[in-house]
Design an enzyme around this catalytic site. Structure first.
Site, PDB file in Angstrom:
ATOM      1  N   GLY A  12       0.858  -1.264  -0.062  1.00 56.16           N
ATOM      2  CA  GLY A  12      -0.017   0.018   0.165  1.00 56.16           C
ATOM      3  C   GLY A  12       0.726   1.269  -0.018  1.00 56.16           C
ATOM      4  O   GLY A  12       0.399   2.378   0.672  1.00 56.16           O
ATOM      5  N   ASN A  14       1.297   3.117  -2.580  1.00 53.73           N
ATOM      6  CA  ASN A  14       0.585   4.045  -3.543  1.00 53.73           C
ATOM      7  C   ASN A  14      -0.498   4.566  -2.743  1.00 53.73           C
ATOM      8  O   ASN A  14      -0.871   5.719  -2.708  1.00 53.73           O
ATOM      9  CB  ASN A  14       0.211   3.345  -4.805  1.00 53.73           C
ATOM     10  CG  ASN A  14       1.318   3.401  -5.754  1.00 53.73           C
ATOM     11  OD1 ASN A  14       1.667   4.442  -6.325  1.00 53.73           O
ATOM     12  ND2 ASN A  14       1.889   2.127  -6.081  1.00 53.73           N
ATOM     13  N   LEU A  94     -10.660  -7.702 -12.362  1.00 56.66           N
ATOM     14  CA  LEU A  94     -12.132  -7.474 -12.459  1.00 56.66           C
ATOM     15  C   LEU A  94     -12.911  -8.058 -13.609  1.00 56.66           C
ATOM     16  O   LEU A  94     -12.393  -7.801 -14.651  1.00 56.66           O
ATOM     17  CB  LEU A  94     -12.216  -6.111 -11.902  1.00 56.66           C
ATOM     18  CG  LEU A  94     -11.828  -5.481 -10.761  1.00 56.66           C
ATOM     19  CD1 LEU A  94     -11.682  -3.807 -10.778  1.00 56.66           C
ATOM     20  CD2 LEU A  94     -12.425  -5.871  -9.495  1.00 56.66           C
ATOM     21  N   ASN A 108      -5.955   2.835 -12.730  1.00 52.96           N
ATOM     22  CA  ASN A 108      -5.019   1.521 -12.268  1.00 52.96           C
ATOM     23  C   ASN A 108      -3.549   2.387 -12.453  1.00 52.96           C
ATOM     24  O   ASN A 108      -3.629   3.049 -13.177  1.00 52.96           O
ATOM     25  CB  ASN A 108      -5.040   0.366 -13.044  1.00 52.96           C
ATOM     26  CG  ASN A 108      -4.035  -0.570 -12.597  1.00 52.96           C
ATOM     27  OD1 ASN A 108      -3.910  -0.888 -11.409  1.00 52.96           O
ATOM     28  ND2 ASN A 108      -3.465  -0.949 -13.702  1.00 52.96           N
ATOM     29  N   HIS A 110       0.299   1.290 -13.226  1.00 57.86           N
ATOM     30  CA  HIS A 110       0.861   0.102 -13.773  1.00 57.86           C
ATOM     31  C   HIS A 110       2.589   0.563 -13.597  1.00 57.86           C
ATOM     32  O   HIS A 110       2.943   1.683 -14.183  1.00 57.86           O
ATOM     33  CB  HIS A 110       0.420  -0.356 -15.133  1.00 57.86           C
ATOM     34  CG  HIS A 110       1.343  -1.499 -15.789  1.00 57.86           C
ATOM     35  ND1 HIS A 110       1.000  -2.723 -15.297  1.00 57.86           N
ATOM     36  CD2 HIS A 110       2.386  -1.519 -16.458  1.00 57.86           C
ATOM     37  CE1 HIS A 110       1.860  -3.577 -15.777  1.00 57.86           C
ATOM     38  NE2 HIS A 110       2.855  -3.122 -16.618  1.00 57.86           N
TER      39      HIS A 110
END
Ligand code: GAR
Length: 208
Positions: A12, A14, A94, A108, A110
């Protein structure tokens, strides 16, 4: 005030960068209303707790099937009025139904410059190992909207990072996080919360 739900699976960092950006006043028009982890031991949940943010664990294996699991996730997000879903190192894919339901409302991060080193099987350290194996001299990170194609949605922001002699996947991962991820993820959320990001087809236009 844009209501954000952050989905995590691990450390976590980010998530922490986003929390710090809100607490420091860099992001002024958004707040995190929930952190969802697929892993009860994710340190990200501790981070949420420390900052007084609602944190829950929703595990796929506790549900009948994927549909059931994603419905539970959606119910939780909707019950809190979440308007932007942020995948911050979230490692569960998902389903299409979920992605369609939240079209252009899921982002998201990446850890590479898409379209390099992305798609199915490219996550976490594997991405940096692939970049080093290829011998690229520049890599980086990308924030993008999520669509049905893995890492294929409209790109919001990218930042380049130099590969250095002697890099290991771990060293490179840390540099990409510090120099790129922890900067462009909060920046993307700030821009979205200020209404400065417009999706046009498969591209993003940034309003000034
Ligand atoms: C980050 O490097 C993120 O870019 C990556 O997982 C790490 C999570 O770290 N995501 C992916 O590889 C998704 N394909 P964090 O939990 O410390 O934020």
């Amino acid at each position: 005030m844009l209501k954000i739900g952050v989905l995590v699976s691990g450390g976590g960092t980010n998530l922490q960068a986003i929390i710090d950006s809100i607490e420091s006043g860099y992001i002024t028009n958004a707040k995190i209303v929930t952190v969802i982890s697929g892993n009860p031991d994710a340190y990200a949940l501790e981070r949420a707790k420390k900052h007084g943010i609602n944190g829950v664990c929703i595990r796929k294996k506790d549900y009948l099937d994927e549909d059931d699991y994603l419905n539970a996730m959606a119910e939780h997000l909707d019950s809190l009025g979440v308007e932007l879903i942020v995948l911050a190192g979230f490692m569960t894919v998902l389903g299409k139904k979920f992605i369609d339901r939240y079209k252009n409302k899921i982002i998201n991060i990446h850890p590479a410059l898409i379209p390099s080193f992305c798609g199915d099987g490219f996550y976490g350290l594997r991405v940096h190992k692939a970049a080093l194996d290829k011998g690229v001299k520049v890599t980086g990170a990308t924030v993008h909207f999520v669509n049905e194609e893995t890492d294929g949605g409209p790109i919001i922001l990218q930042k380049a990072v130099y590969v250095e002699e002697g890099d290991t996947p771990e060293i490179l991962q840390k540099r990409v996080m510090e120099q790129a991820e922890w900067k462009i993820f909060p920046e993307a959320i700030k821009l979205i919360s200020e209404g400065k990001i417009v999706v046009e087809g498969n591209k993003v236009r940034r309003l000034v």
